[in-house]
Design a protein around this motif. Sequence first.
Motif, PDB file in Angstrom:
ATOM      1  N   LEU A 195       0.805  -1.217   0.000  1.00  0.00           N
ATOM      2  CA  LEU A 195       0.000   0.000   0.000  1.00  0.00           C
ATOM      3  C   LEU A 195       0.837   1.267   0.000  1.00  0.00           C
ATOM      4  CD1 LEU A 195      -2.706  -1.093   2.596  1.00  0.00           C
ATOM      5  CD2 LEU A 195      -2.918  -1.064   0.113  1.00  0.00           C
ATOM      6  N   GLY A 196       2.073   1.187   0.514  1.00  0.00           N
ATOM      7  CA  GLY A 196       2.915   2.376   0.522  1.00  0.00           C
ATOM      8  C   GLY A 196       4.057   2.287   1.507  1.00  0.00           C
ATOM      9  N   ASP A 197       4.987   3.238   1.377  1.00  0.00           N
ATOM     10  CA  ASP A 197       6.150   3.361   2.257  1.00  0.00           C
ATOM     11  C   ASP A 197       6.029   4.640   3.071  1.00  0.00           C
ATOM     12  OD1 ASP A 197       8.527   1.336   1.497  1.00  0.00           O
ATOM     13  OD2 ASP A 197       7.386   1.809  -0.303  1.00  0.00           O
ATOM     14  N   ILE A 198       6.293   4.540   4.351  1.00  0.00           N
ATOM     15  CA  ILE A 198       6.323   5.713   5.233  1.00  0.00           C
ATOM     16  C   ILE A 198       7.755   5.865   5.736  1.00  0.00           C
ATOM     17  CG2 ILE A 198       5.360   6.829   7.260  1.00  0.00           C
ATOM     18  CD1 ILE A 198       3.284   6.216   5.100  1.00  0.00           C
ATOM     19  N   PRO A 199       8.368   7.019   5.521  1.00  0.00           N
ATOM     20  CA  PRO A 199       9.767   7.180   5.922  1.00  0.00           C
ATOM     21  C   PRO A 199       9.928   7.309   7.441  1.00  0.00           C
ATOM     22  CG  PRO A 199       8.908   9.258   5.087  1.00  0.00           C
ATOM     23  CD  PRO A 199       7.832   8.238   4.871  1.00  0.00           C
ATOM     24  N   LEU A 200      11.131   7.052   7.903  1.00  0.00           N
ATOM     25  CA  LEU A 200      11.494   7.325   9.300  1.00  0.00           C
ATOM     26  C   LEU A 200      11.936   8.780   9.360  1.00  0.00           C
ATOM     27  CD1 LEU A 200      12.085   6.317  12.201  1.00  0.00           C
ATOM     28  CD2 LEU A 200      14.364   5.659  11.398  1.00  0.00           C
ATOM     29  N   HIS A 201      11.042   9.639   9.849  1.00  0.00           N
ATOM     30  CA  HIS A 201      11.298  11.076   9.758  1.00  0.00           C
ATOM     31  C   HIS A 201      10.988  11.753  11.093  1.00  0.00           C
ATOM     32  CE1 HIS A 201      11.363  15.188   8.191  1.00  0.00           C
ATOM     33  NE2 HIS A 201      11.904  14.701   7.077  1.00  0.00           N
ATOM     34  N   LEU A 202      11.836  12.706  11.444  1.00  0.00           N
ATOM     35  CA  LEU A 202      11.683  13.435  12.700  1.00  0.00           C
ATOM     36  C   LEU A 202      10.349  14.170  12.767  1.00  0.00           C
ATOM     37  CD1 LEU A 202      13.063  14.320  15.362  1.00  0.00           C
ATOM     38  CD2 LEU A 202      14.019  16.270  14.108  1.00  0.00           C
ATOM     39  N   ASN A 203       9.898  14.666  11.632  1.00  0.00           N
ATOM     40  CA  ASN A 203       8.649  15.428  11.600  1.00  0.00           C
ATOM     41  C   ASN A 203       7.464  14.579  12.040  1.00  0.00           C
ATOM     42  OD1 ASN A 203       7.083  17.733  11.118  1.00  0.00           O
ATOM     43  ND2 ASN A 203       6.651  17.135   8.997  1.00  0.00           N
ATOM     44  N   ILE A 204       7.450  13.304  11.664  1.00  0.00           N
ATOM     45  CA  ILE A 204       6.356  12.420  12.059  1.00  0.00           C
ATOM     46  C   ILE A 204       6.368  12.217  13.570  1.00  0.00           C
ATOM     47  CG2 ILE A 204       5.420  10.092  11.851  1.00  0.00           C
ATOM     48  CD1 ILE A 204       6.516  10.007   9.015  1.00  0.00           C
ATOM     49  N   ARG A 205       7.544  11.991  14.117  1.00  0.00           N
ATOM     50  CA  ARG A 205       7.648  11.763  15.557  1.00  0.00           C
ATOM     51  C   ARG A 205       7.261  13.003  16.347  1.00  0.00           C
ATOM     52  NH1 ARG A 205      10.026  14.015  19.835  1.00  0.00           N
ATOM     53  NH2 ARG A 205      12.016  14.212  18.703  1.00  0.00           N
ATOM     54  N   GLU A 206       7.777  14.172  15.950  1.00  0.00           N
ATOM     55  CA  GLU A 206       7.507  15.399  16.699  1.00  0.00           C
ATOM     56  C   GLU A 206       6.031  15.782  16.645  1.00  0.00           C
ATOM     57  OE1 GLU A 206      11.768  17.800  16.520  1.00  0.00           O
ATOM     58  OE2 GLU A 206      10.214  18.246  15.021  1.00  0.00           O
ATOM     59  N   THR A 207       5.427  15.689  15.483  1.00  0.00           N
ATOM     60  CA  THR A 207       4.013  16.065  15.375  1.00  0.00           C
ATOM     61  C   THR A 207       3.122  15.075  16.121  1.00  0.00           C
ATOM     62  OG1 THR A 207       3.882  14.890  13.250  1.00  0.00           O
ATOM     63  CG2 THR A 207       4.309  17.257  13.174  1.00  0.00           C
ATOM     64  N   SER A 208       3.504  13.818  16.137  1.00  0.00           N
ATOM     65  CA  SER A 208       2.729  12.813  16.874  1.00  0.00           C
ATOM     66  C   SER A 208       2.793  13.078  18.371  1.00  0.00           C
ATOM     67  CB  SER A 208       3.246  11.411  16.557  1.00  0.00           C
ATOM     68  OG  SER A 208       3.083  11.098  15.191  1.00  0.00           O
ATOM     69  N   ASP A 209       3.990  13.368  18.881  1.00  0.00           N
ATOM     70  CA  ASP A 209       4.143  13.641  20.311  1.00  0.00           C
ATOM     71  C   ASP A 209       3.380  14.887  20.743  1.00  0.00           C
ATOM     72  OD1 ASP A 209       5.688  11.424  20.601  1.00  0.00           O
ATOM     73  OD2 ASP A 209       7.610  12.476  20.715  1.00  0.00           O
ATOM     74  N   VAL A 260      -1.206   6.175   0.907  1.00  0.00           N
ATOM     75  CA  VAL A 260      -1.682   4.933   1.531  1.00  0.00           C
ATOM     76  C   VAL A 260      -3.205   4.953   1.638  1.00  0.00           C
ATOM     77  CG1 VAL A 260      -1.728   3.612   3.685  1.00  0.00           C
ATOM     78  CG2 VAL A 260       0.448   4.468   2.794  1.00  0.00           C
ATOM     79  N   ALA A 261      -3.778   6.093   2.051  1.00  0.00           N
ATOM     80  CA  ALA A 261      -5.229   6.205   2.175  1.00  0.00           C
ATOM     81  C   ALA A 261      -5.909   6.005   0.822  1.00  0.00           C
ATOM     82  CB  ALA A 261      -5.602   7.568   2.764  1.00  0.00           C
ATOM     83  N   ALA A 262      -5.335   6.569  -0.226  1.00  0.00           N
ATOM     84  CA  ALA A 262      -5.900   6.400  -1.571  1.00  0.00           C
ATOM     85  C   ALA A 262      -5.837   4.938  -2.005  1.00  0.00           C
ATOM     86  CB  ALA A 262      -5.157   7.286  -2.570  1.00  0.00           C
ATOM     87  N   ALA A 263      -4.742   4.261  -1.678  1.00  0.00           N
ATOM     88  CA  ALA A 263      -4.606   2.841  -2.024  1.00  0.00           C
ATOM     89  C   ALA A 263      -5.632   1.995  -1.275  1.00  0.00           C
ATOM     90  CB  ALA A 263      -3.181   2.370  -1.730  1.00  0.00           C
ATOM     91  N   VAL A 264      -5.899   2.349  -0.028  1.00  0.00           N
ATOM     92  CA  VAL A 264      -6.890   1.612   0.764  1.00  0.00           C
ATOM     93  C   VAL A 264      -8.284   1.756   0.142  1.00  0.00           C
ATOM     94  CG1 VAL A 264      -8.129   1.609   2.967  1.00  0.00           C
ATOM     95  CG2 VAL A 264      -5.632   1.664   2.939  1.00  0.00           C
ATOM     96  N   VAL A 265      -8.653   2.965  -0.242  1.00  0.00           N
ATOM     97  CA  VAL A 265      -9.963   3.195  -0.861  1.00  0.00           C
ATOM     98  C   VAL A 265     -10.072   2.427  -2.183  1.00  0.00           C
ATOM     99  CG1 VAL A 265     -11.447   4.938  -1.911  1.00  0.00           C
ATOM    100  CG2 VAL A 265     -10.296   5.432   0.250  1.00  0.00           C
TER     101      VAL A 265
END
Length: 327
Positions: A279-293, A314-319
């Motif tokens: 469905l897709g690749d999600i990178p290991l990125h600081l922005n994802i961690r910081e915004t999640s926290d 990924v959402a488009a692939a799921v639909v």
Amino acid sequence: MVKLYDTYRTFSKVYKLASKNIGTPLDHSRHFPSQHNRNEIRYKTSGAGERALQERQRQQMARGLPKQKPIAGVKEVIVVASGKGGVGKSTTAVNLALGLMANDQSKSVGLLDADVYGPSVPKLMNLKGNPELTDNNLMRPLVNFGIPCMSMGFLVEEVAPIVWRGLMVMSAIEKLLRQVDWGHLDYLVIDMPPGTGDVQLSITQNIPIAGAVIVSTPQDIALLDARRGAEMFRKVNVPVLGLVQNMSVFQCPKCNHQTHIFGSDGAKELAHTLGVEMLGDIPLHLNIRETSDKGQPVVVSSPDSPEAEAYRRVAAAVVRRLAELSS
């Protein structure tokens, strides 16, 4: 004697509550066959006898399973699962729900946190408080970013450990599934607990599920458990929409050098082996961690970033996969 009576009375209450909330009381005859049944099993050696015995066993098992009943107001249920913890499943579930709504503003999306022991949705969605009750005694979900959310984390203190045995967990799951007023939703995304245990089986047996999304890192040890998760959904006849490869690559913010910390293309190879889609690749990125926290998921806080775009893909692939399965 008094202590024994109190213990018995407490056990009786728990047993009756469990029977009421989870299913019918235990039928001992199904688990401890009579001497006549044991002799019948022992001496039936013909092929017809074996087939008849298997058919009776199948019918008994079917009677013991709950009937699937749709969640009121919900069109399609998508479960996000992983074979093990620590692979970013909850973060993926949250951003998937937000990505579904970002891709099509006409769609209504809800989010259910089914991880009773370790609820993450309250933190990720920046939500606190207790749900209100409707006139019908249903819980109203808490809402942020346009997404109604329900979690065990709204019903207990933030740092309180949930030290429960299986019967209490099953009762809580039943309430989260049946006693929430979702209104009208096109999609309900369920953040499943890691593993392949009681909660997963209870959810898949109680409600119809449109499809499952399996999240894994490219690491071999994570892929082993991801495969178990995919095989579990197949055994309970839940379509596997595909795999999401999380933390696929780290790009240095200074020199832009890419490093595959957890390995490369492991989930893609597993998807090929299982015959399901990547469905897709999600990178290991600081922005994802910081915004999640911060409780500001990257899809809404940095909508133009490559990380947010990865979740929307990924959402488009799921639909698309849901449409393929329904056609």
